[in-house]
Design an enzyme around this catalytic site. Structure first.
Site, PDB file in Angstrom:
ATOM      1  N   GLY A 503      43.560  46.585  25.839  1.00  0.00           N
ATOM      2  CA  GLY A 503      43.483  47.276  24.563  1.00  0.00           C
ATOM      3  C   GLY A 503      43.027  48.709  24.649  1.00  0.00           C
ATOM      4  N   GLU A 740      34.943  42.141  32.293  1.00  0.00           N
ATOM      5  CA  GLU A 740      34.703  41.311  33.479  1.00  0.00           C
ATOM      6  C   GLU A 740      33.496  40.403  33.278  1.00  0.00           C
ATOM      7  OE1 GLU A 740      35.517  43.762  37.277  1.00  0.00           O
ATOM      8  OE2 GLU A 740      35.066  45.284  35.773  1.00  0.00           O
TER       9      GLU A 740
END
Length: 782
Positions: A503, A740
């Site tokens: 995004g 992450e």
């Protein structure tokens, strides 16, 4: 879509637009776009199949590439007979190492060690010894199977133990290493020594010493790796599913001895990367051949070929941790071995950077971390989401659990007693970034969500676990942005970041919308072309919002400054009397929209206002990582499992991640990224691993049928992705990077829950049903 973080309209945003501006349809957002779950730019195209990925781009006169490789890892190539392939209709050429320059050109992001084609010897299963160029992909693949290779299998180094064994075959011939390299007669590519204090002098009431292992896994992006190259005058154009187009540009230029200005890289938004698309694979070969033949070339890997091209390093960590009676850490003394593969790629950096934070987010007074990056006859290891940090957390968090059990301390409490508080160092003596968040908030939030300390729901074999993970973000590198405010008030953002589905386009547009007071649907973010967008070092390390977002923010600041100057010129007012706000310029002469101002300043021929911005990481030459972390990704994970002791099957009942994100610019983006990372973490914990034949080095589970990843059936029955927002990050509006985080501590949290349910400790990943079943049987026997 409802907004989880409701924002009140800001003054000025809801004012009516009159005059010329209203006539041409200028619009400003009624509320701040920051903290809103704005719709993902390009999302509909991705899910509908309308988006054109690299492999969808047509090229006239293209030749298709088929790879010729052996079904063995390590072999001497004695001869190649391409006559049968060349006899096929539609085959243009078969290229071998003999057709390439001498010495063989080699490339790599850190070490220039990877040959364009295997030269005399293969070093891993899947390494191409030749390529077929044909008019169609079908002909190229069929012809590749007809190329006859005379070869002799050679002993293969496939494991950490084999790589370290005295007298083991050398993966890299000594003549390919510098003469002064003390390791040239070994399979150790390089080694590091991290730490502070003196662990040998430290005293402890309990010493926990264990060995932990993690498997090699693959990235499994849905979009296949695709590469194209075409001559372009005296240069070349390369199309690639690459995360770092500017790194690729530099590498191709160096390999072909071209100036950067003669190499153009076009990188359409990848369909998933996860680190596997960071660095070059076949682009330099295709670029060389395209320039030589004067024709475009295309190579699209099969899923099986992708497995042979990218994987994560294999880790083995021998951890020795001292604890005082109250559970506080006295010292850490670790040996970390990372098995790379045949070539360095970026795997060596994965090993070193992750091991640098092997002590986790804890206060450790004395530490010693010995690290080795080892070569092997396996596919080159590269980055994979988490960049080795999940492997470090696997060892450190497992050590804390073991200490808690032996000392009789609650598993949550032992973490809270050791967790660094804001401003405290977690790496001592090097002036590194201290703890940059109130991390206890995330830990307690995860514990509360999972019901820590409360009885589990009725049922057999149920247990809970909790763990913490941390990852150092980007340390060095620069990001540049150009923002153009056009004559009609719309905006173009030029950024070198890649949008792999995380995004980035949306977030950068939200930043520009916030800074300039322009509606999102009037902003276009252009990226993926080195001839158009300015330089960005990389799209990795969860750095884009912080680095590129700041660059965009600063470019918009420059635009506002230029608008103020235009107002001084157009309306003959003093600079101090000019106020540039959200889409408006206020002066003594009145209030004007940006469009009105530009029309008054430029006249009927119009014009535009251009701003540039940058954000650079500090390069520190003598720092082990080249620089300090811009921020830390911190995540607390909690899981509740149900274990069937008769089969070893683990069922995830509940799973939560809580990430310290500073500010969620787009909350839904953050939640979805963390959920995706959590699912990858669940896969690596319970099922994912590459299997290498111990005799031949061949990957035994190539492809989707034999390599298990998580599916909808593996999703926890209840799952949540939560955040802590304190606005304390270095990015726009206090943001830190994320994406992450959800992967970092998944494995130790699930393993801790499995122990809670069964009393069994497993130290090798993945915890497959068979491995767990055997461990349960062993517990029952003993």
């Amino acid at each position: 879509m409802s907004e989880p973080h409701g924002v009140e309209p800001r003054s000025g945003r809801s004012e009516a637009i009159s005059g010329t501006a209203a006539h041409i349809g200028v619009a400003r957002p009624a509320t701040s776009p920051i903290g809103r779950s704005e719709r993902r730019v390009g999302g509909v195209e991705r899910v509908s199949g309308a988006y054109r990925y690299a492999a969808d781009i047509p090229l006239d006169g293209v030749l298709h590439v088929g790879l010729v490789h052996l079904d063995v890892a390590h072999a001497r190539v004695d001869g190649i007979d391409a006559s049968a392939a060349l006899a096929m209709s539609g085959v243009h050429a078969v290229v071998t190492a003999a057709d390439l320059p001498t010495p063989m050109p080699r490339f790599g992001p850190g070490y220039s060690d990877r040959p364009l084609l295997a030269d005399g010897e293969t070093s891993y299963h899947g390494e191409p010894v030749a390529v077929v160029l044909a008019e169609t992909p079908e002909v190229a693949r069929r012809a590749a199977r007809l190329v006859s290779v005379d070869y002799a299998p050679l002993p293969a180094v496939l494991t950490i133990a084999a790589a370290l064994e005295r007298g083991a075959p050398l993966v890299r011939p000594p003549e390919l290493r510098p003469a002064d390299d003390e390791l040239r007669e070994t399979n150790t590519l390089t080694a590091w020594h991290f730490g502070w204090g003196d662990p040998d002098a430290a005293t402890a009431d309990l010493v926990v010493e264990e060995r932990y292992a993690t498997a090699a896994t693959t990235h499994f992006a849905i979009e296949p790796h695709a590469f194209m190259a075409a001559p372009d005058g005296d240069g070349v154009v390369v199309w690639s599913t690459i995360q770092h187009p500017y790194v690729l540009q530099r590498l191709v230029a160096a390999t072909l001895d071209l100036p950067l200005s003669r190499v153009r890289v076009i990188a359409p938004d990848p369909g998933g990367g996860f680190g596997g698309k960071q660095h070059a694979k076949f682009e330099p070969l295709l670029a060389l051949l395209a320039m030589r033949l004067g024709r475009p070339l295309r190579l699209v890997l099969t899923l099986e070929e992708t497995f042979q091209a990218v994987r994560s390093p294999t880790f083995e960590i021998r951890a020795r941790t001292g604890f005082r009676a109250d559970g506080t850490i006295a010292f850490v003394d670790n040996i970390v071995d990372g098995l790379l593969g045949a070539y360095a790629d970026i795997g060596y950096r994965v090993v070193s950077k992750s091991a640098y934070l092997a002590c986790g987010p804890y206060r450790v007074p004395d530490a010693r971390i010995e690290v080795r990056a080892l070569l092997s006859h396996t596919p080159p290891a590269t980055a994979l989401r988490g960049f080795g940090s999940p492997q470090m957390a696997w060892a450190m968090e497992s050590q804390l659990d073991e200490a808690a059990r032996r000392l009789g301390i609650d598993r949550l409490e032992i973490r809270l007693r050791n967790l660094a508080r804001r401003g405290e160092p977690i790496v001592r003596g090097a002036g590194d970034t201290p703890a940059d968040g109130d991390w206890e908030q995330a830990v307690r939030k995860a514990a509360e969500w999972i019901g820590w300390g409360e009885p589990t729901r009725p049922g057999r074999g149920r247990g809970r676990g909790l763990a913490i993970g941390i990852k150092s973000s980007a340390t060095t590198g620069a990001s540049y942005a150009v923002v153009r405010l056009l004559a009609d008030g719309s905006v173009v953002v030029l950024a070198g970041t890649s949008d792999m589905g995380q995004g980035a386009r949306t977030v950068l547009a939200q930043v520009a919308a916030e800074e300039l007071g322009v509606a999102l649907d009037r902003i276009n973010v252009v990226m993926g072309d080195t001839s158009v967008a300015p330089y960005d070092m990389q799209t990795s390390a969860s750095r884009s919002t912080v680095f590129m977002g700041t660059a965009v923010q600063r470019a918009c600041e420059e635009i506002r400054g230029k608008l103020a100057t235009l107002a001084v010129e157009a309306y003959a007012v003093e600079r101090d009397a000019v106020e540039v706000t959200l889409g408006l310029v206020r002066t003594q002469a009145g209030t004007h929209t940006f469009v009105e101002l530009m029309a008054d300043a430029f006249g009927p021929m119009l014009g535009e206002v251009v701003g540039t911005g940058e954000r650079r990481g500090e390069w520190i030459r003598d720092h082990p990582l080249g620089g300090r972390a811009a921020f830390y990704e911190f995540c607390a994970t909690a899981s509740e499992v149900e274990v069937d002791e008769e089969t070893g099957e683990v069922r995830l009942l509940r799973h939560v991640t809580v990430s310290d994100v500073g500010k969620a610019i787009n909350p839904t983006h953050v939640a979805m990224q963390d959920e995706g990372a959590a699912m990858m973490g669940i896969g690596q914990t319970l099922m994912e691993h590459l299997l290498f034949d111990p005799e031949t080095g061949r990957i035994q589970n190539l492809g989707a049928l034999d390599y298990r990843i998580t599916t909808t059936k593996d999703v926890p029955l209840e799952m949540a992705s939560l955040v802590v927002e304190n606005g304390d990050g270095p990015g726009p509006y206090g943001a830190k990077g994320t994406g992450e985080s959800g992967l970092l501590s998944a494995a130790p949290a699930i393993a801790s829950a499995i122990w809670d349910a069964t009393g069994v400790v497993v130290r090798d990943l993945p915890i497959t049903p068979e491995r767990l079943w055997r461990a349960i049987r062993e517990r029952q026997r003993s």
